[in-house]
Design a protein around this motif. Sequence first.
Motif, mmCIF file in Angstrom:
data_model
loop_
_atom_site.group_PDB
_atom_site.id
_atom_site.type_symbol
_atom_site.label_atom_id
_atom_site.label_comp_id
_atom_site.label_asym_id
_atom_site.label_seq_id
_atom_site.Cartn_x
_atom_site.Cartn_y
_atom_site.Cartn_z
ATOM 1 N N LYS A 94 -30.135 135.058 43.532
ATOM 2 C CA LYS A 94 -31.018 134.021 44.042
ATOM 3 C C LYS A 94 -30.793 132.715 43.287
ATOM 4 N N LEU A 95 -31.366 131.649 43.840
ATOM 5 C CA LEU A 95 -31.271 130.354 43.184
ATOM 6 C C LEU A 95 -32.223 130.304 41.995
ATOM 7 N N ARG A 96 -31.881 129.452 41.043
ATOM 8 C CA ARG A 96 -32.769 129.168 39.915
ATOM 9 C C ARG A 96 -33.008 127.668 39.881
ATOM 10 N N LEU A 97 -34.268 127.262 39.941
ATOM 11 C CA LEU A 97 -34.642 125.845 39.980
ATOM 12 C C LEU A 97 -33.901 125.117 41.100
ATOM 13 N N GLY A 98 -33.698 125.827 42.211
ATOM 14 C CA GLY A 98 -33.082 125.232 43.389
ATOM 15 C C GLY A 98 -31.574 125.142 43.370
ATOM 16 N N LYS A 99 -30.937 125.715 42.348
ATOM 17 C CA LYS A 99 -29.485 125.637 42.229
ATOM 18 C C LYS A 99 -28.904 127.029 41.982
ATOM 19 N N PRO A 100 -27.599 127.218 42.271
ATOM 20 C CA PRO A 100 -26.973 128.502 41.933
ATOM 21 C C PRO A 100 -27.153 128.818 40.452
ATOM 22 N N ASP A 101 -27.445 130.055 40.162
ATOM 23 C CA ASP A 101 -27.777 130.471 38.795
ATOM 24 C C ASP A 101 -26.505 130.885 38.057
ATOM 25 N N PHE A 102 -26.044 130.038 37.148
ATOM 26 C CA PHE A 102 -24.808 130.331 36.422
ATOM 27 C C PHE A 102 -24.981 131.491 35.446
ATOM 28 N N ALA A 103 -26.226 131.876 35.156
ATOM 29 C CA ALA A 103 -26.477 132.958 34.197
ATOM 30 C C ALA A 103 -26.753 134.294 34.880
ATOM 31 N N GLU A 104 -26.576 134.351 36.207
ATOM 32 C CA GLU A 104 -26.773 135.620 36.907
ATOM 33 C C GLU A 104 -25.859 136.681 36.316
ATOM 34 N N ARG A 105 -26.313 137.932 36.355
ATOM 35 C CA ARG A 105 -25.597 139.002 35.675
ATOM 36 C C ARG A 105 -25.270 140.148 36.623
ATOM 37 N N ASP A 106 -24.161 140.833 36.331
ATOM 38 C CA ASP A 106 -23.788 142.049 37.038
ATOM 39 C C ASP A 106 -23.919 143.275 36.144
ATOM 40 N N GLU A 107 -24.463 143.079 34.959
ATOM 41 C CA GLU A 107 -24.667 144.147 33.982
ATOM 42 C C GLU A 107 -25.942 143.848 33.208
ATOM 43 N N PRO A 108 -26.691 144.868 32.795
ATOM 44 C CA PRO A 108 -27.777 144.598 31.846
ATOM 45 C C PRO A 108 -27.188 144.167 30.503
ATOM 46 N N PHE A 109 -27.982 143.495 29.695
ATOM 47 C CA PHE A 109 -27.516 143.142 28.353
ATOM 48 C C PHE A 109 -27.241 144.398 27.529
ATOM 49 N N HIS A 110 -28.123 145.373 27.671
ATOM 50 C CA HIS A 110 -27.994 146.617 26.907
ATOM 51 C C HIS A 110 -28.149 147.796 27.867
ATOM 52 N N ARG A 111 -27.063 148.480 28.119
ATOM 53 C CA ARG A 111 -27.101 149.617 29.029
ATOM 54 C C ARG A 111 -27.893 150.767 28.406
#
Length: 319
Positions: A286-303
């Motif tokens: 999803k967007l963040r603050l109306g813009k593409p979210d550069f911090a989006e993740r495909d992994e949790p920080f800690h599995r």
Amino acid sequence: MPHLDFEEPTTKWHEDLVREGFAVIKAAVPEDRCQYYIGQMFDWLEQFPFGFDRNDRSTWTEEHLPSHMKGGMYHGYRVQHESFMWEARQESGVIDAFSKIWGTDELLVSFDGMNFTLPSGSPLPPTAPWPHIDQSPKKIGMQCVQGIINLAPNGHEDGGLLIMKGSSGLMEDFFKAHPEVVDRPTWGSSDWFGFEQAELGWFKERGCKILKVCADPGDLIVWDSRCVHYNQVPQSQNLRAVIYACYTPASFAKPDDLRKKGELFDQKVGTTHWPHDNIFSTSEKKLRLGKPDFAERDEPFHRPEESELVQKLAGKRPY
């Protein structure tokens, strides 16, 4: 179709769940564990590159937080599979409560998110009510029980769950009286259905009332998915911290749904409130603050550590 209808509840909270549609189970999680999970939530926020600092209240603002909704509901960034989320799902008091509900300890758990709403210095803009249920009228009996692991004091002004007490027991009658709404387009594969405000009058005429559910740290809130409910944002300056966790018997799941659930667990994506049905990803970006979210993740920080219990709850290993 798998479901459970209780005839003789075994405890007071069990009776509340059956007759009123919800219950609060006291002290399901030790208070020191609640503080641990809150600390983990703060850690999670600080790992993003947005400048959030738990010790600097000036950073407790939208521009310093990951994308969320309704004050502090987080369902993105693969948060569903962070190690601390899986630790919470394995809390013995939580599993024991759902085992009592269903009469079995062979359970599946939802890959659900969390709510971490921070006080911002002024009341959040109120959200419009969105009364809904999470079970189709075409499914008879209690087939899904939702849960909130409550981690911080949660009073009347602290935001949280609103329940229409007693509505679950009337739901079948409502849809018989209103057959024209059964196939309303809002029905989807996740069983979500939103009520119009005028339709709530039918329940109120039969004695149902909307109540704010309050809870102490460590309490577990459970409710029948047929019970009308929605969330409200805090009006106080208190922290709201909860983990959403729903459990149903593994025997309710079809083999193909177990296969899909295991695959989504391997991919570390979120699903719906339903542990055994509606198995599809809800981890769209999803967007963040109306813009593409550069911090989006495909992994949790800690599995999470994939213990035998985790694999069974995730549908990866049979009981």
